[in-house]
Design a protein around this motif. Structure first.
Motif, short mmCIF file in Angstrom:
data_model
loop_
_atom_site.label_atom_id
_atom_site.label_comp_id
_atom_site.label_asym_id
_atom_site.label_seq_id
_atom_site.Cartn_x
_atom_site.Cartn_y
_atom_site.Cartn_z
N ALA A 1 33.53 20.88 -74.87
CA ALA A 1 34.37 20.87 -74.82
C ALA A 1 34.84 21.40 -76.70
O ALA A 1 36.17 22.14 -77.28
N TYR A 2 33.97 21.06 -77.46
CA TYR A 2 33.85 21.58 -78.99
C TYR A 2 33.89 22.94 -79.23
O TYR A 2 34.34 23.14 -79.51
N ALA A 3 32.61 23.92 -78.50
CA ALA A 3 32.48 25.01 -78.72
C ALA A 3 34.07 25.59 -77.90
O ALA A 3 34.17 26.30 -78.62
N ARG A 4 34.37 25.65 -76.86
CA ARG A 4 35.56 25.87 -76.57
C ARG A 4 37.28 25.75 -77.06
O ARG A 4 37.47 26.96 -77.71
N ALA A 5 37.59 24.68 -77.78
CA ALA A 5 37.60 24.57 -79.09
C ALA A 5 37.73 25.27 -79.90
O ALA A 5 39.23 25.78 -80.44
N ALA A 6 36.81 25.92 -80.26
CA ALA A 6 36.43 26.13 -81.60
C ALA A 6 37.03 27.45 -81.44
O ALA A 6 37.21 28.54 -82.15
#
Length: 154
Positions: free
Chosen positions: A33-38
């Protein structure tokens, strides 16, 4: 943001590589979730970017990205994720041990009993339709024959 199939494929491979460095399933979901958002944020600001350029924003290489993510999280959460991973490994180990014990028990049972036991029985078919015997007399006759056969064997 529109992404190409190649971009999505590289992203999927990147996440699979990162999964090996993450302690558990909950951590993997949070990291994704963190990486996709970034990545989505970077691609929104820089249209036409490659995955390599977007991945640089979260660490570039899988190990570095995971380390940066874990360092950005509170220590209590990281400790909880690690404890959850240890519990899962213990449960998997216990299930595998139970399965091995069950299989060992089955093998021991068949070894001890020499496989499936088949009981041989002797069946005698007698036709009493043409006789004038009553049901009680037929029963007495059959019991006496069975006793005679038992005495002959014994």
């Amino acid at each position: 943001m529109t992404t190409t199939r190649a971009f999505e494929h590289e992203q999927k491979r990147f996440f699979q590589a990162c999964a090996g460095y993450l302690p558990g399933r909950g951590t993997r979901k949070a990291f994704e979730a963190y990486a996709r958002a970034a990545i989505e944020d970077y691609c929104g600001n820089c249209p036409g970017c490659t995955f390599a350029q977007a991945a640089e924003q979260i660490g570039g290489k899988p190990y570095e990205a995971v380390q940066d993510f874990l360092e950005s999280q509170p220590p209590e959460i990281v400790t909880a994720w690690q404890a959850q991973a240890v519990r899962r490994k213990k449960c998997v180990f216990a299930a595998m041990a139970a399965l091995v014990l069950l299989l060992a028990g089955i093998v021991a049972f068949y070894f001890k009993t020499n496989g499936v036991m088949i009981v041989n029985t002797k069946t005698t078919i007698t036709d009493f339709t043409d006789s004038d015997l009553t049901c009680e007399e037929i029963t007495e006759l059959m019991l006496s024959r069975a006793q005679e056969e038992g005495q002959q064997k014994g």
